[in-house]
Motif scaffolding. Structure first.
Motif, mmCIF file in Angstrom:
data_model
loop_
_atom_site.group_PDB
_atom_site.id
_atom_site.type_symbol
_atom_site.label_atom_id
_atom_site.label_comp_id
_atom_site.label_asym_id
_atom_site.label_seq_id
_atom_site.Cartn_x
_atom_site.Cartn_y
_atom_site.Cartn_z
ATOM 1 N N GLU A 143 33.613 -12.313 -17.581
ATOM 2 C CA GLU A 143 33.338 -11.153 -18.666
ATOM 3 C C GLU A 143 31.868 -10.843 -18.687
ATOM 4 N N PHE A 144 30.782 -11.384 -18.246
ATOM 5 C CA PHE A 144 29.489 -10.991 -18.330
ATOM 6 C C PHE A 144 29.471 -10.216 -16.976
ATOM 7 N N LEU A 145 29.792 -10.411 -15.792
ATOM 8 C CA LEU A 145 29.979 -9.562 -14.493
ATOM 9 C C LEU A 145 30.773 -8.239 -15.110
ATOM 10 N N ASN A 146 31.850 -8.283 -15.559
ATOM 11 C CA ASN A 146 32.772 -7.201 -16.044
ATOM 12 C C ASN A 146 31.869 -6.254 -16.866
ATOM 13 N N LYS A 147 30.962 -6.802 -17.876
ATOM 14 C CA LYS A 147 30.268 -5.870 -18.822
ATOM 15 C C LYS A 147 29.111 -4.996 -18.056
ATOM 16 N N ILE A 148 28.677 -5.994 -17.086
ATOM 17 C CA ILE A 148 27.637 -5.231 -16.217
ATOM 18 C C ILE A 148 28.031 -4.118 -15.331
ATOM 19 N N LYS A 149 29.345 -4.369 -14.659
ATOM 20 C CA LYS A 149 29.851 -3.394 -13.459
ATOM 21 C C LYS A 149 30.052 -2.432 -14.531
ATOM 22 N N ASP A 150 30.300 -2.491 -15.722
ATOM 23 C CA ASP A 150 31.054 -0.889 -16.433
ATOM 24 C C ASP A 150 29.879 -0.313 -17.381
ATOM 25 N N HIS A 151 28.517 -0.682 -17.063
ATOM 26 C CA HIS A 151 27.379 -0.227 -17.624
ATOM 27 C C HIS A 151 26.910 0.651 -16.648
ATOM 28 N N PRO A 152 26.483 1.803 -16.672
ATOM 29 C CA PRO A 152 26.212 2.900 -15.729
ATOM 30 C C PRO A 152 24.729 2.717 -15.333
ATOM 31 N N GLN A 153 23.834 1.995 -16.008
ATOM 32 C CA GLN A 153 22.602 1.886 -15.393
ATOM 33 C C GLN A 153 22.465 0.471 -14.754
ATOM 34 N N LEU A 154 23.119 -0.421 -15.390
ATOM 35 C CA LEU A 154 22.967 -1.830 -14.953
ATOM 36 C C LEU A 154 23.880 -2.168 -13.734
ATOM 37 N N GLN A 155 24.886 -1.493 -13.538
ATOM 38 C CA GLN A 155 25.712 -1.586 -12.215
ATOM 39 C C GLN A 155 25.087 -0.921 -11.089
ATOM 40 N N VAL A 156 23.981 -0.171 -11.025
ATOM 41 C CA VAL A 156 23.532 0.406 -9.944
ATOM 42 C C VAL A 156 22.121 -0.509 -9.786
ATOM 43 N N SER A 157 21.646 -1.445 -10.514
ATOM 44 C CA SER A 157 20.562 -2.168 -10.312
ATOM 45 C C SER A 157 20.469 -2.843 -9.155
ATOM 46 N N SER A 158 19.485 -2.801 -8.415
ATOM 47 C CA SER A 158 19.207 -3.625 -7.113
ATOM 48 C C SER A 158 19.585 -5.033 -7.243
ATOM 49 N N LYS A 159 19.026 -5.650 -8.415
ATOM 50 C CA LYS A 159 19.324 -7.021 -8.460
ATOM 51 C C LYS A 159 20.860 -7.399 -8.615
ATOM 52 N N PHE A 160 21.678 -6.779 -9.088
ATOM 53 C CA PHE A 160 23.061 -6.938 -9.193
ATOM 54 C C PHE A 160 23.638 -6.561 -7.870
ATOM 55 N N LEU A 161 23.280 -5.752 -7.309
ATOM 56 C CA LEU A 161 23.900 -5.544 -5.714
ATOM 57 C C LEU A 161 23.546 -6.708 -4.957
ATOM 58 N N ILE A 162 22.210 -7.301 -5.116
ATOM 59 C CA ILE A 162 21.884 -8.594 -4.436
ATOM 60 C C ILE A 162 22.581 -9.660 -5.048
ATOM 61 N N PHE A 163 22.991 -9.820 -6.050
ATOM 62 C CA PHE A 163 23.784 -10.922 -6.885
ATOM 63 C C PHE A 163 25.313 -10.757 -6.196
ATOM 64 N N LEU A 164 25.586 -9.601 -6.007
ATOM 65 C CA LEU A 164 27.073 -9.465 -5.312
ATOM 66 C C LEU A 164 27.349 -9.555 -4.075
ATOM 67 N N THR A 165 26.208 -9.257 -3.092
ATOM 68 C CA THR A 165 26.411 -9.186 -1.781
ATOM 69 C C THR A 165 25.163 -10.130 -0.831
ATOM 70 N N GLY A 166 24.217 -10.653 -1.532
ATOM 71 C CA GLY A 166 23.048 -11.209 -1.047
ATOM 72 C C GLY A 166 23.544 -12.601 -0.474
ATOM 73 N N SER A 167 22.873 -13.015 0.943
ATOM 74 C CA SER A 167 23.232 -14.288 1.343
ATOM 75 C C SER A 167 22.712 -15.445 0.485
#
Length: 419
Positions: A143-167
């Motif tokens: 649910e924590f990830l759901n809320k981030i992905k639905d927030h217009p500013q948080l979901q484009v954060s470089s840190k969130f993208l690293i969390f989703l795809t980073g090795s």
């Protein structure tokens, strides 16, 4: 008032079974609501062309550790951003903690979603409660990830993208940099504290200090330069005080809903366990005429367990996380108050010390903190109304879903016993 939370009518009693026609009408509405992931700002997301479309799936993974009862818990995260190729990464609870902290540092003042608290009980598989603790944390992290992905500013954060795809190597480097940052912040805090103590000693012995050295007119001008007091706008102060009162009131309401719903579910689960004990006793009698009743009672218990578990996962766990979300919002208000106090203390020390170099250092720190304060106030005032609207809609959905599940429970039970 623009920032006033909307009261939601709450029925603490168990919902009564509606007529069949009204059930069909309400069922369609509720199912449409629940099928959507609750979003804070869905309208804003649709209006922005640069918003990512993120899909993800989180699963829990348990592996044996160095002892029989100690187990490692990790999560397999499969995600897809827009039309790009999907990614699969492994994450631990520490990585979720990192993401939460990274977003707070990147967006000071925004209402960052909360994560469930850390507990060692999730790793030690000694009791039957372990699976419940793990399931709750897993659902709350999802649910924590759901809320981030639905927030217009948080979901484009470089840190969130690293969390989703980073090795794993990238995440390890991020954790290392965080550790270095925390160490630097600790050293800086110690240096400021030492400087404050030193400044007090210097101010105390200023007469002897001045009698020993001769300064130029320019140095004396810098030395006695006073930094103006921190101005606090009355309307901003009233805004934060108003929201703090409203958030406290809202959190109390959510706690009442959470406790009431949890108590009802716990009572029904205890009744279910007692019923299963009775079934075991009846089976020992081995009377043929009891077989039908035993079969229907077992089916009834299974229906109860399935629906009550769904209520726990989809309502109780989310309500508990909601309470933490409001805690985070109130924490932002507290952070602002602490920052104002820190700035005031820095100004006070700046105006007491006589060293030109130390005055310059304090002036830079004051200006940086004043800039941070402005960012926190602006972000909070922009995000809090969105958060309040989201919270009301979110609670309304959870309450609707709770009522719908109990109506479903009664229908299934009636069907079971009337067949």
């Amino acid at each position: 008032m623009d920032n006033e939370l909307i009261d939601i009518p709450i029925d603490y009693d168990e919902p009564k079974l509606e007529s069949q026609e009204s059930q069909q009408g309400s069922q369609e509405t509720v199912s449409q609501i629940i099928s959507l992931t609750p979003t804070r700002v869905q309208s804003e997301i649709n209006q922005k062309s640069n918003i990512n479309i993120i899909k993800f799936h989180l699963t829990e993974q348990v592996s044996q550790s160095y002892t029989q009862y100690y187990e490692n818990i990790s999560y397999v995260l499969c995600s897809q951003i827009n039309d790009e190729q999907s990614n699969t990464v492994h994450r631990k609870y520490t990585h979720f903690e990192w993401l939460n902290g990274a977003l707070k540092r990147e967006f000071p003042g925004l209402l960052i979603p909360a994560i469930p608290p850390k507990t060692v009980l999730a790793k030690i598989n000694l009791t039957e409660q372990t699976s419940i603790i793990r399931e709750k944390r897993y659902k709350q992290l999802e649910e924590f990830l759901n809320k981030i992905k639905d927030h217009p500013q948080l979901q484009v954060s470089s840190k969130f993208l690293i969390f989703l795809t980073g090795s794993s190597e990238v995440m390890q480097q991020e954790l290392l940099e965080l550790s270095q940052y925390q160490n630097y912040a600790y050293q800086l805090g110690s240096a400021i504290a030492n400087a404050g103590s030193k400044a007090y000693d210097i101010a105390k012995g200023s007469f002897n200090y001045l009698s020993s050295f001769i300064y130029t007119g320019q140095q004396n001008s810098l030395k006695y330069q006073q930094y103006p007091e921190q101005e606090i706008q009355q309307d901003v102060k009233e805004c934060f005080e108003s929201w703090e009162d409203l958030l406290i009131e809202e959190q109390q309401k959510v706690k009442r809903i959470f406790e009431q719903y949890q108590n009802i579910v716990n009572i029904k689960q205890e009744q279910n366990e007692d019923t299963r004990k009775v079934i075991s006793s009846l089976k020992e009698l081995e009377h043929p005429y009891l077989e039908k009743d035993i079969s229907k009672t077992e089916a009834s218990c299974s229906i109860n367990e399935a629906i009550l578990n769904e209520i726990k996962v989809s309502v109780i766990f989310k309500l508990e996380l909601c309470i933490l979300d409001i805690d985070e919002a109130m924490g932002t208000i507290k952070r602002r108050s602490e920052l104002i106090y820190q700035i005031q203390q820095q100004i006070k020390i700046h105006n007491q010390i006589e060293s030109v170099n130390e005055k310059i250092q304090y002036k830079e720190q004051i200006r940086e903190n004043q800039k941070l304060l402005k960012t926190i106030e602006t972000n909070f005032q922009n995000d809090i109304k969105i958060f309040a609207n989201w919270l009301n809609k979110y609670l309304d959905q959870l309450i609707r879903f709770y009522n719908e599940q109990f109506q479903k429970l009664y229908r299934e039970q009636n069907k079971n016993w009337n067949e």
